[in-house]
Motif scaffolding. Structure first.
Motif, PDB file in Angstrom:
ATOM      1  N   GLN A   7      10.440 -44.401  82.617  1.00  0.00           N
ATOM      2  CA  GLN A   7      11.406 -43.309  82.713  1.00  0.00           C
ATOM      3  C   GLN A   7      12.543 -43.627  83.677  1.00  0.00           C
ATOM      4  OE1 GLN A   7       8.225 -43.253  83.589  1.00  0.00           O
ATOM      5  NE2 GLN A   7       7.908 -42.179  85.504  1.00  0.00           N
ATOM      6  N   ASN A   8      12.541 -44.787  84.299  1.00  0.00           N
ATOM      7  CA  ASN A   8      13.608 -45.284  85.193  1.00  0.00           C
ATOM      8  C   ASN A   8      13.714 -44.571  86.538  1.00  0.00           C
ATOM      9  OD1 ASN A   8      14.895 -47.625  84.562  1.00  0.00           O
ATOM     10  ND2 ASN A   8      16.821 -46.679  84.021  1.00  0.00           N
ATOM     11  N   VAL A   9      12.861 -43.628  86.803  1.00  0.00           N
ATOM     12  CA  VAL A   9      12.840 -42.941  88.102  1.00  0.00           C
ATOM     13  C   VAL A   9      11.388 -42.748  88.512  1.00  0.00           C
ATOM     14  CG1 VAL A   9      15.036 -41.735  87.810  1.00  0.00           C
ATOM     15  CG2 VAL A   9      12.941 -40.644  87.054  1.00  0.00           C
ATOM     16  N   THR A  10      11.190 -42.551  89.780  1.00  0.00           N
ATOM     17  CA  THR A  10       9.833 -42.333  90.268  1.00  0.00           C
ATOM     18  C   THR A  10       9.781 -41.113  91.178  1.00  0.00           C
ATOM     19  OG1 THR A  10       7.927 -43.342  91.351  1.00  0.00           O
ATOM     20  CG2 THR A  10      10.077 -43.838  92.304  1.00  0.00           C
ATOM     21  N   ASP A  11       8.628 -40.498  91.226  1.00  0.00           N
ATOM     22  CA  ASP A  11       8.370 -39.434  92.191  1.00  0.00           C
ATOM     23  C   ASP A  11       7.163 -39.817  93.052  1.00  0.00           C
ATOM     24  OD1 ASP A  11       6.328 -39.136  90.363  1.00  0.00           O
ATOM     25  OD2 ASP A  11       6.606 -36.990  90.092  1.00  0.00           O
ATOM     26  N   GLU A  12       6.753 -41.096  92.937  1.00  0.00           N
ATOM     27  CA  GLU A  12       5.639 -41.613  93.738  1.00  0.00           C
ATOM     28  C   GLU A  12       6.111 -42.827  94.518  1.00  0.00           C
ATOM     29  OE1 GLU A  12       1.831 -42.079  91.862  1.00  0.00           O
ATOM     30  OE2 GLU A  12       2.340 -40.565  90.352  1.00  0.00           O
ATOM     31  N   LEU A  13       6.118 -42.694  95.832  1.00  0.00           N
ATOM     32  CA  LEU A  13       6.593 -43.758  96.707  1.00  0.00           C
ATOM     33  C   LEU A  13       5.454 -44.334  97.530  1.00  0.00           C
ATOM     34  CD1 LEU A  13       9.831 -42.050  98.080  1.00  0.00           C
ATOM     35  CD2 LEU A  13       9.597 -43.526  96.068  1.00  0.00           C
ATOM     36  N   LYS A  14       5.668 -45.565  97.969  1.00  0.00           N
ATOM     37  CA  LYS A  14       4.708 -46.239  98.846  1.00  0.00           C
ATOM     38  C   LYS A  14       5.502 -46.835 100.001  1.00  0.00           C
ATOM     39  CE  LYS A  14       3.138 -50.088  97.223  1.00  0.00           C
ATOM     40  NZ  LYS A  14       2.377 -51.126  96.510  1.00  0.00           N
ATOM     41  N   ILE A  15       5.035 -46.624 101.215  1.00  0.00           N
ATOM     42  CA  ILE A  15       5.596 -47.253 102.410  1.00  0.00           C
ATOM     43  C   ILE A  15       4.754 -48.492 102.674  1.00  0.00           C
ATOM     44  CG2 ILE A  15       6.138 -46.994 104.865  1.00  0.00           C
ATOM     45  CD1 ILE A  15       7.686 -44.988 103.160  1.00  0.00           C
ATOM     46  N   GLU A  16       5.427 -49.653 102.702  1.00  0.00           N
ATOM     47  CA  GLU A  16       4.703 -50.907 102.873  1.00  0.00           C
ATOM     48  C   GLU A  16       5.609 -51.940 103.535  1.00  0.00           C
ATOM     49  OE1 GLU A  16       1.812 -53.284 100.003  1.00  0.00           O
ATOM     50  OE2 GLU A  16       3.867 -53.331  99.265  1.00  0.00           O
ATOM     51  N   LEU A  44      15.053 -41.713 110.362  1.00  0.00           N
ATOM     52  CA  LEU A  44      13.818 -42.235 109.775  1.00  0.00           C
ATOM     53  C   LEU A  44      14.085 -43.547 109.037  1.00  0.00           C
ATOM     54  CD1 LEU A  44      10.825 -42.043 109.236  1.00  0.00           C
ATOM     55  CD2 LEU A  44      11.324 -40.458 107.342  1.00  0.00           C
ATOM     56  N   LYS A  45      15.230 -43.662 108.374  1.00  0.00           N
ATOM     57  CA  LYS A  45      15.575 -44.927 107.723  1.00  0.00           C
ATOM     58  C   LYS A  45      15.616 -46.055 108.746  1.00  0.00           C
ATOM     59  CE  LYS A  45      18.334 -43.004 103.978  1.00  0.00           C
ATOM     60  NZ  LYS A  45      19.670 -42.846 103.404  1.00  0.00           N
ATOM     61  N   GLU A  46      16.232 -45.785 109.888  1.00  0.00           N
ATOM     62  CA  GLU A  46      16.332 -46.807 110.937  1.00  0.00           C
ATOM     63  C   GLU A  46      14.960 -47.170 111.482  1.00  0.00           C
ATOM     64  OE1 GLU A  46      18.313 -47.280 115.333  1.00  0.00           O
ATOM     65  OE2 GLU A  46      19.430 -46.143 113.841  1.00  0.00           O
ATOM     66  N   GLU A  47      14.108 -46.164 111.702  1.00  0.00           N
ATOM     67  CA  GLU A  47      12.757 -46.425 112.206  1.00  0.00           C
ATOM     68  C   GLU A  47      11.943 -47.253 111.202  1.00  0.00           C
ATOM     69  OE1 GLU A  47      10.615 -43.272 114.635  1.00  0.00           O
ATOM     70  OE2 GLU A  47      12.072 -42.077 113.492  1.00  0.00           O
ATOM     71  N   LEU A  48      12.054 -46.894 109.927  1.00  0.00           N
ATOM     72  CA  LEU A  48      11.333 -47.644 108.898  1.00  0.00           C
ATOM     73  C   LEU A  48      11.838 -49.073 108.811  1.00  0.00           C
ATOM     74  CD1 LEU A  48      11.089 -44.945 106.094  1.00  0.00           C
ATOM     75  CD2 LEU A  48       9.146 -46.183 107.096  1.00  0.00           C
ATOM     76  N   GLY A  81       3.129 -47.562 110.947  1.00  0.00           N
ATOM     77  CA  GLY A  81       3.454 -47.307 109.543  1.00  0.00           C
ATOM     78  C   GLY A  81       2.875 -45.999 109.046  1.00  0.00           C
ATOM     79  N   ILE A  82       1.662 -45.681 109.456  1.00  0.00           N
ATOM     80  CA  ILE A  82       1.037 -44.406 109.094  1.00  0.00           C
ATOM     81  C   ILE A  82       1.851 -43.252 109.665  1.00  0.00           C
ATOM     82  CG2 ILE A  82      -0.993 -42.945 109.485  1.00  0.00           C
ATOM     83  CD1 ILE A  82      -2.656 -45.603 109.344  1.00  0.00           C
ATOM     84  N   ARG A  83       2.268 -43.367 110.912  1.00  0.00           N
ATOM     85  CA  ARG A  83       3.070 -42.310 111.547  1.00  0.00           C
ATOM     86  C   ARG A  83       4.389 -42.131 110.803  1.00  0.00           C
ATOM     87  NH1 ARG A  83       7.243 -42.190 114.705  1.00  0.00           N
ATOM     88  NH2 ARG A  83       7.218 -44.398 115.205  1.00  0.00           N
ATOM     89  N   LEU A  84       5.049 -43.233 110.462  1.00  0.00           N
ATOM     90  CA  LEU A  84       6.320 -43.147 109.740  1.00  0.00           C
ATOM     91  C   LEU A  84       6.130 -42.570 108.340  1.00  0.00           C
ATOM     92  CD1 LEU A  84       7.846 -46.548 110.882  1.00  0.00           C
ATOM     93  CD2 LEU A  84       8.576 -44.254 111.604  1.00  0.00           C
ATOM     94  N   THR A  85       5.022 -42.897 107.703  1.00  0.00           N
ATOM     95  CA  THR A  85       4.720 -42.330 106.388  1.00  0.00           C
ATOM     96  C   THR A  85       4.544 -40.824 106.486  1.00  0.00           C
ATOM     97  OG1 THR A  85       3.705 -44.399 105.667  1.00  0.00           O
ATOM     98  CG2 THR A  85       3.116 -42.409 104.434  1.00  0.00           C
ATOM     99  N   GLU A  86       3.859 -40.360 107.519  1.00  0.00           N
ATOM    100  CA  GLU A  86       3.689 -38.913 107.708  1.00  0.00           C
ATOM    101  C   GLU A  86       5.052 -38.236 107.924  1.00  0.00           C
ATOM    102  OE1 GLU A  86       0.923 -37.176 107.141  1.00  0.00           O
ATOM    103  OE2 GLU A  86       0.076 -39.121 106.574  1.00  0.00           O
ATOM    104  N   ASN A  87       5.948 -38.888 108.661  1.00  0.00           N
ATOM    105  CA  ASN A  87       7.298 -38.348 108.851  1.00  0.00           C
ATOM    106  C   ASN A  87       8.030 -38.271 107.516  1.00  0.00           C
ATOM    107  OD1 ASN A  87       6.761 -38.237 111.575  1.00  0.00           O
ATOM    108  ND2 ASN A  87       7.999 -40.004 112.106  1.00  0.00           N
ATOM    109  N   ALA A  88       7.905 -39.308 106.700  1.00  0.00           N
ATOM    110  CA  ALA A  88       8.551 -39.318 105.379  1.00  0.00           C
ATOM    111  C   ALA A  88       7.975 -38.210 104.500  1.00  0.00           C
ATOM    112  CB  ALA A  88       8.384 -40.681 104.718  1.00  0.00           C
TER     113      ALA A  88
END
Length: 117
Positions: A7-16, A44-48, A81-88
């Motif tokens: 479908q060319n778009v996603t609603d499921e993201l992964k922080i890795e 948050l972009k800068e932190e990630l 990474g877990i902390r940043l994921t929770e922020n996202a």
């Protein structure tokens, strides 16, 4: 966010974290996504980005060996990474499903015997 899914778009993201990629991925097709397109705060972009740039600090790349405290360094990286994921998740609540994918490189190096003596 655009990805390689059917479908060319996603609603499921992964922080890795990874070498040479942005820290946000499509959790379905595995496409590396442009963090600048993520609808998250600039802070948050800068932190990630800073977090991702420290990926692999537990490895001596010149010797291709795990540093003496490599497993602990990787665990600290994953905790951040877990902390940043929770922020996202908070910033994108109701828009995206987000999961965190921890690093396993230090454990892989340790299992192969690539440890400093």
């Amino acid at each position: 966010m655009e990805c390689l899914c059917e479908q060319n778009v996603t609603d499921e993201l992964k922080i890795e974290g990874d070498m040479g990629g942005d820290p946000i991925w499509c959790n379905r097709c595995g496409c590396n996504l442009d963090i600048d397109e993520a609808p998250i705060s600039d802070e948050l972009k800068e932190e990630l980005w800073d977090w991702m740039m420290r990926y692999g600090e537990w490895i001596d790349w010149d010797k291709d060996e795990l540093l003496p405290n490599g497993i602990e360094l990787e665990e600290q990286h994953d905790k951040q990474g877990i902390r940043l994921t929770e922020n996202a998740k908070r910033e994108l609540e109701g828009t995206y499903k987000i999961k965190f994918s921890p690093s396993t490189s230090a454990r892989s190096y340790a299992n192969k015997g690539f440890m400093y003596e």
